[in-house]
Structures are given as C-alpha cells and as structure tokens.
Design a protein around this motif. Structure first.
Motif, mmCIF file in Angstrom:
data_model
loop_
_atom_site.group_PDB
_atom_site.id
_atom_site.type_symbol
_atom_site.label_atom_id
_atom_site.label_comp_id
_atom_site.label_asym_id
_atom_site.label_seq_id
_atom_site.Cartn_x
_atom_site.Cartn_y
_atom_site.Cartn_z
ATOM 1 N N UNK A 147 1.017 -1.352 0.319
ATOM 2 C CA UNK A 147 -0.114 -0.073 -0.043
ATOM 3 C C UNK A 147 0.836 1.261 -0.172
ATOM 4 N N UNK A 148 2.347 1.240 -0.118
ATOM 5 C CA UNK A 148 2.721 2.376 -0.237
ATOM 6 C C UNK A 148 3.589 2.521 -1.076
ATOM 7 N N UNK A 149 2.733 3.251 -1.865
ATOM 8 C CA UNK A 149 2.996 4.024 -3.654
ATOM 9 C C UNK A 149 3.195 5.307 -3.621
ATOM 10 N N UNK A 150 4.629 5.343 -3.631
ATOM 11 C CA UNK A 150 5.457 6.812 -4.069
ATOM 12 C C UNK A 150 4.700 7.457 -4.808
ATOM 13 N N UNK A 151 4.297 8.905 -4.434
ATOM 14 C CA UNK A 151 3.801 10.173 -5.530
ATOM 15 C C UNK A 151 2.186 10.097 -5.793
ATOM 16 N N UNK A 152 1.224 8.976 -5.128
ATOM 17 C CA UNK A 152 -0.202 8.828 -5.339
ATOM 18 C C UNK A 152 -1.024 10.021 -6.141
ATOM 19 N N UNK A 153 -0.529 10.664 -4.554
ATOM 20 C CA UNK A 153 -1.374 11.503 -4.464
ATOM 21 C C UNK A 153 -1.176 13.059 -5.453
ATOM 22 N N UNK A 154 -0.128 13.028 -6.009
ATOM 23 C CA UNK A 154 0.556 13.434 -7.193
ATOM 24 C C UNK A 154 0.136 13.239 -8.720
ATOM 25 N N UNK A 155 -0.461 11.672 -8.750
ATOM 26 C CA UNK A 155 -0.887 11.801 -9.460
ATOM 27 C C UNK A 155 -2.839 12.149 -9.807
ATOM 28 N N UNK A 156 -3.216 11.641 -10.829
ATOM 29 C CA UNK A 156 -4.573 11.660 -11.721
ATOM 30 C C UNK A 156 -5.022 10.831 -11.105
ATOM 31 N N UNK A 157 -6.341 11.465 -11.160
ATOM 32 C CA UNK A 157 -7.499 10.262 -10.765
ATOM 33 C C UNK A 157 -6.915 9.077 -11.355
ATOM 34 N N UNK A 158 -7.131 9.641 -12.403
ATOM 35 C CA UNK A 158 -7.153 7.364 -13.641
ATOM 36 C C UNK A 158 -6.127 7.646 -13.322
ATOM 37 N N UNK A 159 -5.191 7.386 -13.399
ATOM 38 C CA UNK A 159 -3.826 6.666 -13.043
ATOM 39 C C UNK A 159 -3.955 6.443 -11.342
ATOM 40 N N UNK A 160 -4.511 6.930 -10.638
ATOM 41 C CA UNK A 160 -4.585 6.242 -9.113
ATOM 42 C C UNK A 160 -5.768 5.409 -9.565
ATOM 43 N N UNK A 161 -6.828 5.590 -10.101
ATOM 44 C CA UNK A 161 -7.101 4.011 -10.227
ATOM 45 C C UNK A 161 -7.046 2.782 -10.583
ATOM 46 N N UNK A 162 -5.891 3.212 -11.984
ATOM 47 C CA UNK A 162 -5.341 1.930 -12.406
ATOM 48 C C UNK A 162 -4.282 1.490 -11.364
ATOM 49 N N UNK A 163 -4.205 2.402 -10.429
ATOM 50 C CA UNK A 163 -3.202 1.666 -9.658
ATOM 51 C C UNK A 163 -4.271 0.965 -9.131
ATOM 52 N N UNK A 164 -4.919 1.019 -8.096
ATOM 53 C CA UNK A 164 -5.483 0.592 -7.253
ATOM 54 C C UNK A 164 -5.772 -0.355 -7.637
ATOM 55 N N UNK A 165 -6.551 -0.860 -9.309
ATOM 56 C CA UNK A 165 -7.191 -1.690 -10.003
ATOM 57 C C UNK A 165 -6.256 -2.853 -10.138
ATOM 58 N N UNK A 166 -4.564 -2.600 -10.283
ATOM 59 C CA UNK A 166 -4.070 -3.463 -10.382
ATOM 60 C C UNK A 166 -3.823 -4.123 -8.979
ATOM 61 N N UNK A 167 -3.822 -3.306 -7.863
ATOM 62 C CA UNK A 167 -3.477 -3.511 -6.385
ATOM 63 C C UNK A 167 -4.577 -4.863 -6.108
ATOM 64 N N UNK A 168 -6.558 -4.060 -6.390
ATOM 65 C CA UNK A 168 -6.589 -5.077 -6.135
ATOM 66 C C UNK A 168 -7.291 -6.484 -7.038
ATOM 67 N N UNK A 169 -7.096 -6.143 -8.193
ATOM 68 C CA UNK A 169 -7.519 -7.022 -9.613
ATOM 69 C C UNK A 169 -8.581 -7.119 -9.740
ATOM 70 N N UNK A 170 -8.882 -5.537 -10.037
ATOM 71 C CA UNK A 170 -10.420 -5.397 -10.327
ATOM 72 C C UNK A 170 -10.768 -5.639 -11.837
ATOM 73 N N UNK A 171 -11.657 -6.006 -12.015
ATOM 74 C CA UNK A 171 -12.217 -6.410 -13.649
ATOM 75 C C UNK A 171 -12.499 -5.438 -13.572
#
Length: 428
Positions: free
Chosen positions: A12-36
């Motif tokens: 859950x330690x994602x460097x610079x997460x707050x600096x990314x765009x909403x879509x970039x954050x969503x893609x990282x979360x999707x990868x983390x949680x294996x979202x369909x």
C-alpha cells in the motif's frame, strides 16, 4: 484473484500517489485489488461531478459514490410552498416526508431560528490559578474582538464577526482546564474555517494571559447558539382518529423516557435531515454530531421532538436542534449538484435553509411514529425495499416491479425468495 485471497507482492506504500491524476490512481488501485475491467470502467465514471473538481474536494480521488436525489413534495414552510431535494440511499425516506406534509398541507410547518452564532473553543491547561485566569481573559474582551474580527474582514463587512466571549473552568481527569469560547456570527457560512482561524489566532494570547499551555483550538459542533425549530399540527380526524393520535403520543413518550428507543427515534429524524444536508453540500457529520449531543444536553439522551395534544384534541409536534448549515464555502459553493439543489429550494439565506431542514426532520419523525403506531414500520418500508431485493436477485426492467409485488404479497422480502420468484417468472 477475486476470491479474497491476498495477491502476492502487494504494497500500500505507493510513492507519489497523491500527485497522480484520478485515472492514474484508479489504475494503480485496480492493479492492487485485481479489479475487473467493467468495475474499473464503472469507477471511472464520475457522474455529475467533474473529476478535476473531485480531485480538489478531497485527497487521492479515484471515483465518486452517486447517491439518488429525490424531491419531497407537499411541503409548506412558513406559508411558502417548497420542493425539497433529498440525497439518500434508504427506501421510504422521501415518501415519508411527502406523506406527512400532505396530511397537514393546509397549515404546514411554522419555523424559527436562534441565529447564526458558532462557538470556537481554545483549551488552556497547566494553570496554577484557573479561576483568576478566567477573569484575566474576560477582561481582554475588546482586544479579543479586535483580533477575531481582524481575521475575516469580509465576514465583518457582511454583518458577521465576533459577538461574545465566554470562559469556563472545567474540572477534568487531567486537572483544571480553562476553556475560552469565541461566539461568532458566521452569517450564511457554516463557519468552521472562520471560527477555527480565529481560535488559532487568539491561542497564543490566551496562553500568555492565562499563564498556561494551549492545546486544542477548534470549533464546537454542539452549535446550541444556532438552533432551528419547527412546529406543526396534524388534525386527529385526518390521521386516523384518537387511537392513532394516542399511539403516536405513546411512541414519543417511549422515546422521551428510554435512550435505547430515543437512539432509533432520532436516527429516523436524521434520515430526513441528513438527506437535505447532503443534497445541499453541507456537512452531515457535523449536523449529526450536534443533534445527538443536543439530545443529551440534560444529562441523559432523549427525543429531539415533542408531541402534545392541543385544546381541540389534535396532535401538536415540535422539534428543536442545532443546524449549522451554510450557502457559501466548501461543497455548497463548488459542487454543481449542491448548487442545483439550493436553487430548487430557493433559499436566500442559511437561516431559511435551516428552517426547511428542521421542518423535514419533523415530517420524517411524524411519518415514522404514525407507521409504528398503526401498521408497523415494515409495511411501507419493505414495499419499497422489495424493489432493491428484486434487483439484487437479478431482476431487470418490468421484472423488478413484478418480483417486488410478489414478495410484498407473500410477506417475505428476501433475496432467496426473490431469486425463486424471478426464476418462475422467466420460465412462464
């Protein structure tokens, strides 16, 4: 993996997460949680909130949670007809307000407010002479007013600003505390930012005058200088007769006497109030905290409403609670849907908004008590909830109404029953 099994090498330690765009954050979360992919696509739809605005309202935005907005009809407040937007996910809340207002439409709701005063608290500890320190601070009233008003010249220009000073000595587990209250008129703002700024600005002065250390300096959500009140009368003959009236009175007496009942009684009130607060972009958590604290102001938790019988034998109901709501600042000014809801309400001031919200809370409570005193709360609620159950079972289109109606007729509103009803419907 979507079965709950932890994915390997996740962090859950994602460097610079707050600096990314909403879509970039969503893609990282999707990868983390294996979202369909379909889930990711759904989350990427921000609905009626622009993503860049959502990104500024809170931190680390990836999506929005869309809540349905219904409109309560039949409401007449202080002689004026109003339509009331309500944002909630709970079935029967909007219908309850509509029904209560319909039953007293001719007379409607009479309301009042105590003003727009908010309280900021400054806590000082480690004082050898706390009672003398209290006096020393009170002697600085004029100086305190000048400092506070200097924090927000715009508020002062609009007719608001510092109004009064209170200083209390509290005996606590950690020893005596000297607590300074700044009483501030925040006009059409909820006022949290204004009073917090004043409290932080005055804090070092309080420390010097008291001879203590200052820790907390923040507003109080027990806004008991900002009360909203509503009153209404329902004619006994139009609500089902004396037996229904007496049942409502008995339900109120139960809530007044028993905190276990009062908690649910007041939760029902807040169903209506929080829905309007949320629709207008105001702070639901602040309103709920203030309301429940106010319900316990006597030393025991009790009802926020009161019910009595008039000389003519009709049902008289009233409500009083803190309602620190605003029209400017925060989401009320920035969220386009909140702005639309305020336009529908047609409220020119925060005081008018508070009046309408209090009336909605009273209407909600009357409907709940009437249902409890007659058919029971489940009949009307479950009739609406059955549609949700039908959809959970997989019903679509016209199937939803058919399955829901069958569940209500059988008196069993459960997913497993809905699945069987849907299965039989599709076979036929």
């Amino acid at each position: 993996m979507t079965d709950g099994t932890p994915l390997p090498n996740r962090s859950s330690r994602i460097a610079g997460f707050h600096k990314k765009s909403p879509r970039e954050r969503l893609d990282l979360v999707a990868s983390f949680a294996d979202l369909a992919p379909d889930v990711v696509e759904r989350l990427s739809d921000f609905g009626n909130l622009p993503p860049d605005l959502g990104d500024r309202l809170i931190e680390n935005v990836v999506s929005t949670m869309n809540i349905p907005i219904g409109v309560a009809t039949n409401m007449k407040v202080d002689g004026e007809d109003v339509l009331v937007p309500m944002a909630t996910e709970e079935s029967s809340v909007v219908a309850a307000v509509c029904n209560a207002a319909r039953q007293n439409y001719d007379t409607g709701f009479a309301t009042s407010v105590s003003g727009n005063l908010m309280i900021a608290q400054v806590q000082a500890v480690g004082i050898s002479d706390p009672h003398a320190a209290r006096i020393r601070i009170l002697e600085r009233r004029s100086e305190i007013q000048a400092i506070c008003d200097g924090c927000d010249p715009v508020l002062v220009r609009l007719g608001g600003g510092f109004r009064d000073l209170e200083v209390r000595v509290l005996d606590t587990l950690g020893g005596p505390m000297v607590v300074t209250h700044l009483i501030v008129d925040t006009r059409d703002a909820m006022g949290a930012n204004a009073v917090n700024t004043m409290a932080e600005t005055i804090a070092p002065h309080v420390a010097r005058w008291s001879g203590g250390r200052v820790y907390l300096r923040i507003l109080s959500n027990l806004a008991d200088r900002r009360l909203a009140r509503a009153h209404a009368v329902w004619r006994t003959a139009e609500i089902g007769g004396p037996e229904v009236r007496d049942g409502i009175l008995s339900a109120y007496h139960f809530a007044e006497a028993d905190p276990y009942r009062a908690a649910t009684h007041n939760k029902g009130i807040m169903n209506g109030i929080s829905a309007v607060v949320l629709a207008t972009g105001n702070d639901t958590r602040a309103i709920e905290a203030g309301a429940h604290a106010y319900a316990a102001r006597s030393g025991r938790y009790t009802s926020l409403t009161r019910y009595e019988t008039t000389a003519e034998g009709d049902l008289s109901a009233s409500i009083e609670l803190p309602l620190a709501v605003g029209l400017v600042g925060g989401a009320t000014k920035l969220h386009p849907t909140a702005q639309a809801c305020l336009k529908i309400l047609g409220v020119p001031t925060a005081e008018r908004l508070a009046r309408i919200i209090a009336a909605v809370g009273l209407a909600q409570n009357f409907s709940a008590l009437k249902a409890l005193a007659t058919t029971g709360i489940q009949k009307g609620h479950m009739a609406l909830h059955a549609q949700n159950i039908a959809m959970m079972a997989g019903a679509v289109g016209d199937e939803i109404e058919t399955v829901a109606r069958t569940l209500v007729e059988r008196g069993t509103v459960r997913v497993d029953v809905a699945e069987k009803v849907l299965q039989d419907l599709r076979k036929s």
